[in-house]
Design an enzyme around this catalytic site. Structure first.
Site, PDB file in Angstrom:
ATOM      1  CE  LYS A  13      -7.676  -5.060 -12.355  1.00 43.20           C
ATOM      2  NZ  LYS A  13      -8.957  -5.582 -12.854  1.00 43.20           N
TER       3      LYS A  13
HETATM    4  P1  NAD Z   1     -10.142 -14.841  -7.271  1.00 42.40           P
HETATM    5  O1  NAD Z   1      -8.999 -14.461  -6.435  1.00 42.40           O
HETATM    6  O2  NAD Z   1     -11.492 -14.890  -6.649  1.00 42.40           O
HETATM    7  O3  NAD Z   1      -9.884 -16.271  -7.937  1.00 42.40           O
HETATM    8  C1  NAD Z   1      -8.752 -16.590  -8.681  1.00 42.40           C
HETATM    9  C2  NAD Z   1      -8.714 -18.096  -8.805  1.00 42.40           C
HETATM   10  O4  NAD Z   1      -7.711 -18.475  -9.732  1.00 42.40           O
HETATM   11  C3  NAD Z   1      -8.415 -18.801  -7.479  1.00 42.40           C
HETATM   12  O5  NAD Z   1      -9.292 -19.919  -7.346  1.00 42.40           O
HETATM   13  C4  NAD Z   1      -6.980 -19.288  -7.685  1.00 42.40           C
HETATM   14  O6  NAD Z   1      -6.700 -20.437  -6.923  1.00 42.40           O
HETATM   15  C5  NAD Z   1      -6.996 -19.563  -9.163  1.00 42.40           C
HETATM   16  N1  NAD Z   1      -5.676 -19.639  -9.770  1.00 42.40           N
HETATM   17  C6  NAD Z   1      -4.606 -18.845  -9.603  1.00 42.40           C
HETATM   18  N2  NAD Z   1      -3.568 -19.292 -10.333  1.00 42.40           N
HETATM   19  C7  NAD Z   1      -4.025 -20.394 -10.989  1.00 42.40           C
HETATM   20  C8  NAD Z   1      -3.444 -21.290 -11.895  1.00 42.40           C
HETATM   21  N3  NAD Z   1      -2.197 -21.141 -12.299  1.00 42.40           N
HETATM   22  N4  NAD Z   1      -4.198 -22.319 -12.381  1.00 42.40           N
HETATM   23  C9  NAD Z   1      -5.472 -22.474 -11.987  1.00 42.40           C
HETATM   24  N5  NAD Z   1      -6.078 -21.645 -11.131  1.00 42.40           N
HETATM   25  C10 NAD Z   1      -5.363 -20.619 -10.646  1.00 42.40           C
HETATM   26  O7  NAD Z   1     -10.123 -13.863  -8.533  1.00 42.40           O
HETATM   27  P2  NAD Z   1     -11.303 -13.496  -9.509  1.00 42.40           P
HETATM   28  O8  NAD Z   1     -11.897 -12.225  -9.034  1.00 42.40           O
HETATM   29  O9  NAD Z   1     -12.164 -14.672  -9.753  1.00 42.40           O
HETATM   30  O10 NAD Z   1     -10.481 -13.120 -10.831  1.00 42.40           O
HETATM   31  C11 NAD Z   1     -10.095 -14.108 -11.785  1.00 42.40           C
HETATM   32  C12 NAD Z   1      -9.836 -13.422 -13.113  1.00 42.40           C
HETATM   33  O11 NAD Z   1     -11.025 -12.732 -13.511  1.00 42.40           O
HETATM   34  C13 NAD Z   1      -8.731 -12.372 -13.102  1.00 42.40           C
HETATM   35  O12 NAD Z   1      -8.119 -12.344 -14.371  1.00 42.40           O
HETATM   36  C14 NAD Z   1      -9.497 -11.079 -12.896  1.00 42.40           C
HETATM   37  O13 NAD Z   1      -8.782  -9.942 -13.355  1.00 42.40           O
HETATM   38  C15 NAD Z   1     -10.706 -11.366 -13.761  1.00 42.40           C
HETATM   39  N6  NAD Z   1     -11.870 -10.524 -13.474  1.00 42.40           N
HETATM   40  C16 NAD Z   1     -12.407 -10.484 -12.212  1.00 42.40           C
HETATM   41  C17 NAD Z   1     -13.525  -9.689 -11.990  1.00 42.40           C
HETATM   42  C18 NAD Z   1     -14.230  -9.647 -10.650  1.00 42.40           C
HETATM   43  O14 NAD Z   1     -15.280  -8.999 -10.549  1.00 42.40           O
HETATM   44  N7  NAD Z   1     -13.746 -10.328  -9.624  1.00 42.40           N
HETATM   45  C19 NAD Z   1     -14.055  -8.919 -13.017  1.00 42.40           C
HETATM   46  C20 NAD Z   1     -13.496  -9.002 -14.292  1.00 42.40           C
HETATM   47  C21 NAD Z   1     -12.401  -9.814 -14.498  1.00 42.40           C
END
Ligand code: NAD
Length: 419
Positions: free
Chosen positions: A109
């Site tokens: 990461k």
């Molecule tokens: P992203 O940046 O696209 O979206 C994150 C979202 O969370 C945004 O809409 C933001 O406004 C919201 N957010 C942040 N703080 C918040 C809060 N306190 N309350 C409510 N909403 C809040 O990120 P993502 O890629 O969708 O990642 C989200 C989660 O999924 C993370 O934990 C990431 O590690 C995990 N994840 C992502 C992927 C991927 O392929 N993108 C893969 C596996 C896991």
């Protein structure tokens, strides 16, 4: 910016998860010593020239937790709350996640402590290129392959790919996944994590003799993972009644119009102000009466102080580490069915693996081919975890960790310990 309550350190949680799995597997002490800790940790200084000419110093990290089963693999996060411990935790979970879906990758990461919402595109590009050159000795298609995570995207990957390729002197698309399609990205990668979450929810509903159609859903976090999950559930006939992002929460008991909400978010960058809904508090969403709760934002969203307020019957962890161990115990005692993160959100890394394979072979697969393969991988992994859950009478999270840790331990047993 709204921040979640920090209830413990994410790396402590990752270590606690590991110890529980190793104990349940009765793993010998020597193997534990080898696979528990990160193989490499790099901390870098990133001087970024702001648009006004000032140089602003930022801190960045790249952690390779394991390369036992293959090249290290994991996303890059840009967020003000990024710490070394958070990156170590996320890298550790990547190792077990890749093993749970049985793809030949280890775990890594990266992260930069910064506030991307207050940076211009030019500043983000300079940050990304400088960070890439700082971690350059560690990354490469056979060593360590970054991907998008919170507040990074396909454009970020394009800059990393360009910086890396320019330094080496020829194009190397396989150094990152989640790239734009025209640079060797894979069809289906952008929506892969949400699609994987959806497939595991389908499997869980089948197991529990419930229907996705007609289920009520609340989604915390409306970014890549949360919005795609919501979209697919909506298309399958579920009623998504509440959604939040960092700016606010919206609620409609009759179901939100998810395509319209996605459109609004793409225009304004927020869900707040959606006309066909009423605003609610963040904690209200987590405590909402619904069939399926999808935390898809950041770590520690559900902790010891709010776990007992959860009224969902199933939780699908789109985010990494959204539930603390103390909250896990509360939810378990309440009979909430959990699809744990390292299983639930593994669709992203699975299609990243497909992207990497396509790059290595210089060919492209059709979208339907990718969806079919992804569905098979996710549903097989769900069945494997569910089997352990049933046979060993352990919670779903422990079962997933046992599967992941067990596969890495087996690889170490076969490789031996050098020297
Ligand atoms: P992203 O940046 O696209 O979206 C994150 C979202 O969370 C945004 O809409 C933001 O406004 C919201 N957010 C942040 N703080 C918040 C809060 N306190 N309350 C409510 N909403 C809040 O990120 P993502 O890629 O969708 O990642 C989200 C989660 O999924 C993370 O934990 C990431 O590690 C995990 N994840 C992502 C992927 C991927 O392929 N993108 C893969 C596996 C896991």
């Amino acid at each position: 910016m709204l921040t979640m309550k920090i209830n413990g350190n994410a790396y402590d949680v990752a270590l606690e998860n590991f110890d529980a799995a190793a104990d349940a597997l009765q793993l010998d002490q020597n193997t534990r010593e080898v696979i528990k800790y990160p193989e490499r940790v790099l901390m870098v200084s990133i001087p970024v020239r702001r648009d006004d000419g000032r140089i602003h110093h930022l801190e960045g990290f790249r952690v390779q937790h394991s390369s036992v089963r293959g090249p290290a693999k994991g996303g890059i996060r840009y967020h003000p709350r990024v710490t070394l411990d958070e990156v170590k935790a996320l890298a550790t979970w990547m190792t077990w996640k890749c093993a749970v879906v049985n793809i030949p990758f280890g775990g890594a990461k990266g992260g930069v402590t910064c506030d991307p919402k207050h940076m211009s595109q030019g500043e983000l590009e300079r940050l990304t290129r400088r960070y890439t050159s700082a971690i350059l000795p560690l990354i490469g298609p056979d060593q360590d392959i970054p991907a998008p995570d919170v507040y990074t995207n396909a454009q970020t990957m394009a800059w990393i790919m360009d910086t890396y390729s320019t330094t080496k002197g020829y194009p190397i698309p396989g150094v990152v996944t989640g790239k734009p399609i025209c640079l060797g990205g894979s069809l289906g990668r952008t929506e892969a994590t949400g699609r994987g979450v959806f497939y595991t929810i389908q499997s869980a509903c089948e197991h529990l003799h419930r229907n996705v159609k007609g289920s009520t859903v609340a989604v915390q976090g409306f970014g890549n993972v949360g919005s795609i999950t919501a979209q697919l559930l909506h298309e399958a006939g579920a009623k998504v009644i509440a959604v939040s992002d960092s700016t606010g929460c919206v609620y409609n008991p009759h179901g939100l119009d998810i395509p319209a909400l996605i459109h609004l978010k793409s225009l304004t960058g927020k869900v707040d102000g959606f006309p066909e809904a009423e605003p609610i508090q963040h904690e209200e969403l987590l405590g909402m009466e619904c069939d399926i709760l999808v935390p898809a934002a950041l770590e520690n969203a559900i902790h010891s102080d709010n776990a007992a307020t959860v009224r969902a019957r199933m939780i699908a962890e789109g985010a990494n580490g959204p539930i603390t161990p103390a909250a896990d115990r509360v939810l378990e005692s309440m009979g909430v069915f959990l699809i744990p993160d390292i299983l639930c959100n593994a669709g992203g890394v699975t299609v990243s693996y497909f992207e990497w394979v396509q790059n290595e072979q210089h060919l492209f697969w059709e979208a339907q081919d990718i969806y079919g393969r992804l569905e098979r991988v996710m549903k097989t992994a769900f069945r494997d975890v569910l089997k352990l859950h049933g046979e060993r009478n352990v919670p779903m999270r422990l079962a997933a960790n046992m599967l992941g840790v067990g596969r890495v331990a087996e690889a170490v047993r076969l490789r031996g310990i050098y020297p």
